[in-house]
Design a protein around this motif. Structure first.
Motif, PDB file in Angstrom:
ATOM      1  N   LEU A   6       0.840  -1.197   0.000  1.00  0.00           N
ATOM      2  CA  LEU A   6       0.000   0.000   0.000  1.00  0.00           C
ATOM      3  C   LEU A   6       0.878   1.251   0.000  1.00  0.00           C
ATOM      4  O   LEU A   6       0.597   2.233  -0.688  1.00  0.00           O
ATOM      5  N   GLU A   8       3.873   1.455  -1.209  1.00  0.00           N
ATOM      6  CA  GLU A   8       4.465   1.586  -2.538  1.00  0.00           C
ATOM      7  C   GLU A   8       3.467   2.243  -3.489  1.00  0.00           C
ATOM      8  O   GLU A   8       3.837   3.031  -4.354  1.00  0.00           O
ATOM      9  N   ALA A   9       2.182   1.943  -3.310  1.00  0.00           N
ATOM     10  CA  ALA A   9       1.148   2.591  -4.131  1.00  0.00           C
ATOM     11  C   ALA A   9       1.070   4.081  -3.810  1.00  0.00           C
ATOM     12  O   ALA A   9       0.868   4.910  -4.703  1.00  0.00           O
ATOM     13  N   ILE A  10       1.258   4.426  -2.548  1.00  0.00           N
ATOM     14  CA  ILE A  10       1.242   5.848  -2.162  1.00  0.00           C
ATOM     15  C   ILE A  10       2.410   6.570  -2.829  1.00  0.00           C
ATOM     16  O   ILE A  10       2.238   7.623  -3.438  1.00  0.00           O
ATOM     17  N   GLN A  12       4.047   5.743  -5.444  1.00  0.00           N
ATOM     18  CA  GLN A  12       3.835   5.810  -6.889  1.00  0.00           C
ATOM     19  C   GLN A  12       2.884   6.959  -7.249  1.00  0.00           C
ATOM     20  O   GLN A  12       3.118   7.691  -8.209  1.00  0.00           O
ATOM     21  N   THR A  13       1.840   7.125  -6.450  1.00  0.00           N
ATOM     22  CA  THR A  13       0.902   8.226  -6.688  1.00  0.00           C
ATOM     23  C   THR A  13       1.604   9.577  -6.518  1.00  0.00           C
ATOM     24  O   THR A  13       1.422  10.486  -7.330  1.00  0.00           O
ATOM     25  N   GLU A  15       4.715  10.227  -7.011  1.00  0.00           N
ATOM     26  CA  GLU A  15       5.604  10.443  -8.150  1.00  0.00           C
ATOM     27  C   GLU A  15       4.810  10.833  -9.397  1.00  0.00           C
ATOM     28  O   GLU A  15       5.211  11.695 -10.164  1.00  0.00           O
ATOM     29  N   GLU A  16       3.648  10.189  -9.569  1.00  0.00           N
ATOM     30  CA  GLU A  16       2.830  10.499 -10.742  1.00  0.00           C
ATOM     31  C   GLU A  16       2.253  11.907 -10.686  1.00  0.00           C
ATOM     32  O   GLU A  16       2.037  12.544 -11.708  1.00  0.00           O
ATOM     33  N   GLN A  17       1.971  12.374  -9.475  1.00  0.00           N
ATOM     34  CA  GLN A  17       1.352  13.696  -9.329  1.00  0.00           C
ATOM     35  C   GLN A  17       2.383  14.829  -9.397  1.00  0.00           C
ATOM     36  O   GLN A  17       2.015  15.998  -9.462  1.00  0.00           O
ATOM     37  N   ILE A 107      -5.258   9.536  -0.066  1.00  0.00           N
ATOM     38  CA  ILE A 107      -4.348  10.639   0.217  1.00  0.00           C
ATOM     39  C   ILE A 107      -5.197  11.900   0.207  1.00  0.00           C
ATOM     40  O   ILE A 107      -5.847  12.207  -0.794  1.00  0.00           O
TER      41      ILE A 107
ATOM     42  N   VAL B   4       1.651  -1.674  -6.553  1.00  0.00           N
ATOM     43  CA  VAL B   4       0.263  -2.093  -6.703  1.00  0.00           C
ATOM     44  C   VAL B   4       0.152  -3.352  -7.529  1.00  0.00           C
ATOM     45  O   VAL B   4      -0.520  -4.302  -7.183  1.00  0.00           O
ATOM     46  N   MET B  58      -6.916  11.542  -3.403  1.00  0.00           N
ATOM     47  CA  MET B  58      -6.871  10.379  -4.301  1.00  0.00           C
ATOM     48  C   MET B  58      -6.971   9.074  -3.533  1.00  0.00           C
ATOM     49  O   MET B  58      -6.270   8.855  -2.551  1.00  0.00           O
TER      50      MET B  58
END
Lengths: 113, 282
Positions: A6, A8-10, A12-13, A15-17, A107, B4, B58
């Motif tokens: 989870l 790692e998903a944060i 990644q988000t 970095e994408e933003q 987030i 993910v 998000m």
């Protein structure tokens, strides 16, 4: 255990933003976590430090805001706050209830440079 | 590594092949613009160091949920019933599946996606029935996610209406939080476990539509209270349905098959009187 993925998903988000919101470093992240979200806050904080190392969120602090959970009673139509599954209606004591919120895991906002 | 979906994670394998990273951009070449045009760091408003707040609101599970939605569309378009089987290790999920496949394989198309941390033992047991199976190994991971299942569906290549069983990693905690695109989560509880398990691990029982109470042939030798177990599950999830089965003796299995047949009819819209299209309002 799945708090690691989870986190790692944060990351990644975040970095994408970065390009959308024009930042290069994240200093603080605030999450909104419901009581039914299957997330353990302490494990999440532990994993967050490990997952952010070497990323744009290296050294960032993590704040967890507790979101509210609620349920609705089939028997007496009462809506009431809950902190977990299996909690009876406080008015009539019935377990025949429908969970209406509490699985939030998002987030909310962050402090960036 | 993509947390993910597991892309680029050498620990996650599909039939022994590493699930490689593909179109996810993991661009760590952050474009630091060190202009340092300001000689004093205090000229950035509003914070001393130029920090500002960004609201993004998000959902952290949105990536997994997006893959799950794609899987769900694929299952729907192929008229397939996808079931996500979850339980503790040792509840008899694989034995239950093997018996189910033996009994139904001549009647309908079947496929199995097996999830375990390590080994292809379970997929080998499934393949011995003649039904095709794909083994996903999660490495250190404690659950399957929707992206891994999408890859497994490519591999399984079941192109007609039928049932896809997804046997999740034996774990009553983490798989509850990950939608794989299934029609139903089915939780297997065996009578050699405690009847209070639904109370101890409520998330999984709250997420499941059906509970299979397995190994009921052992009840004469145990103190397990069936009614208490069912009451506990319904206290967590008033809508959960319960079937009592024994994968070993076959007791109660016909009820499970009746559930499977009717759920498949509902999943396969082409069997209905009219075929609704997914994107009717275009």
């Amino acid at each position: 255990m799945h708090e690691m993925s989870l986190c790692e998903a944060i990351v990644q988000t975040l970095e994408e933003q970065a390009s959308t919101h024009a930042y290069t470093k994240v200093k603080r992240v605030r999450l909104s976590v419901g009581p039914l979200s299957c997330v353990e806050p302490e494990a999440l904080k532990f994993s967050f430090d490990a997952c952010t190392r070497g990323t744009l969120a290296d050294g960032a602090s993590l704040e967890i805001l507790q979101a509210e959970g609620s349920a609705w009673c089939f028997g007496c139509s009462e809506t009431f706050p809950i902190t977990g599954h299996g909690q009876p209606c406080p008015r009539c004591g019935s377990h025949l209830v429908h969970v209406t919120s509490g699985d939030e895991f998002k987030i909310k906002d962050m402090e960036v440079v | 590594m993509c947390g993910v979906c597991g892309c680029g994670n050498a620990q996650k394998t599909l039939d022994g092949k590493v699930l490689d990273g593909h179109d996810h951009t993991h661009d760590h070449a952050h474009d630091h613009q060190h202009h340092h045009g300001h000689t004093d760091g205090h000229s950035h408003a509003p914070g001393l160091d130029g920090a500002r707040m960004v609201q993004i609101e998000m959902d952290i599970m949105s990536k997994n949920d997006g893959y799950a939605a794609q899987n769900r569309v694929r299952f729907m378009e192929s008229g397939q019933l996808a079931l996500n089987l979850v339980s503790s290790p040792g509840s008899g999920k694989t034995s239950l599946l093997v018996r189910t496949l033996e009994d139904l394989k001549d009647e309908m198309a079947l496929g199995v996606i097996e999830g375990d941390q390590h080994t292809a033992n379970d997929a080998d047991r499934i393949r011995a029935t003649g039904v095709s199976a794909v083994q996903l190994n999660t490495g250190k991971g404690c659950h399957l996610d929707a992206h891994m299942v999408g890859h497994a569906m490519d591999e399984l290549a079941l192109d007609k209406s039928g049932i896809v069983f997804i046997e999740n990693v034996g774990n009553l905690v983490c798989p509850a939080g990950f939608d794989l695109g299934e029609a139903h989560k089915v939780v297997v509880l065996s009578v050699t476990e405690g009847e209070d398990k639904p109370l101890k691990y409520p998330d999984m029982f709250a997420a499941s539509d059906l509970m299979l109470l397995n190994k009921v042939d052992l009840l004469p030798y145990l103190d397990f209270d069936v009614n208490a177990a069912i009451a506990n599950a319904q206290r967590i999830n008033p809508g959960i349905r319960v079937l009592q089965v024994s994968a070993r003796t076959g007791e109660g299995m016909e009820g499970w098959y009746t559930f499977l047949r009717s759920a498949l009819v509902l999943a396969d819209v082409s069997q209905g009187p009219s075929t609704p299209t997914l994107h009717a309002a275009e």
